[in-house]
Design a protein around this motif. Structure first.
Motif, PDB file in Angstrom:
ATOM      1  N   ILE A  79       0.815  -1.212   0.000  1.00 44.76           N
ATOM      2  CA  ILE A  79       0.000   0.000   0.000  1.00 44.76           C
ATOM      3  C   ILE A  79       0.849   1.262   0.000  1.00 44.76           C
ATOM      4  O   ILE A  79       0.408   2.313  -0.471  1.00 44.76           O
ATOM      5  N   ASN A 142      -5.370   1.284   3.294  1.00 45.39           N
ATOM      6  CA  ASN A 142      -6.161   0.330   2.522  1.00 45.39           C
ATOM      7  C   ASN A 142      -7.633   0.703   2.529  1.00 45.39           C
ATOM      8  O   ASN A 142      -8.304   0.571   1.509  1.00 45.39           O
ATOM      9  N   TYR A 159     -11.682  -3.397   6.875  1.00 45.83           N
ATOM     10  CA  TYR A 159     -10.675  -2.427   7.308  1.00 45.83           C
ATOM     11  C   TYR A 159     -11.271  -1.436   8.299  1.00 45.83           C
ATOM     12  O   TYR A 159     -10.634  -1.074   9.288  1.00 45.83           O
TER      13      TYR A 159
END
Length: 167
Positions: A79, A142, A159
């Motif tokens: 990421i 994310n 998440y």
């Protein structure tokens, strides 16, 4: 909504990764328990730091490599590119490893986490809390990525559920 086998596998792996995150987080919090700060035992901070590092880095991870490994270190490597935070090794991973080494070398082994010295103990706690904060960065990134690209809602929810209880 049709979910492919690959999407199901990706969701399962993400769920496992987030579960490992909670284990690493728990071990980081164990390090700060009053009364065991400077003990060397299976309950002490060195043991919990090693477990947290193992959960975070995982097996088979090469430093700065986006292809090897499967744990949180690798998630941060992947990421970090999307957020221009990859200088060979993601900024987050550099900070986490640096702080883990500081705790191990400078604080625990040098007995600087002693409750007898309030400044050193506060510094010890600050470093542990900093690691916890940095561990959240790839999760937030994310979540942002999935929100912006409109990808699978299940990933967004996972998440978000990993992050929100800590706020």
């Amino acid at each position: 909504e049709h979910v492919s086998t690959q999407q199901r596998m990706d969701l399962l792996l993400t769920w496992i990764l987030l579960r490992v995150f909670t284990l690493a987080l728990g071990k980081m919090k164990e390090i700060m328990k009053v009364g065991i700060c400077c003990t060397i035992s299976h309950e002490g901070p060195l043991f919990n730091l090693d477990l947290a590092a193992g959960f975070y880095i995982g097996i088979g991870q090469d430093e700065g490599d986006n292809e090897s490994g499967d744990m949180l270190y690798n998630l941060a490597e992947h990421i970090s590119k999307d957020f221009n935070q990859d200088n060979g090794v993601s900024v987050v991973n550099e900070k986490i490893i640096e702080l883990m080494n500081d705790i191990k070398d400078d604080i625990i082994e040098m007995n600087l986490c002693s409750l007898d010295n309030e400044d050193s103990y506060n510094n010890f706690r600050w470093k542990v809390n900093s690691i916890i904060s940095y561990m959240n960065v790839p999760l937030v990134q994310n979540l942002i990525r999935h929100l912006l690209d409109g990808s699978d809602r299940n990933f967004m929810e996972m998440y978000a559920l990993a992050i929100l209880p800590q706020i």
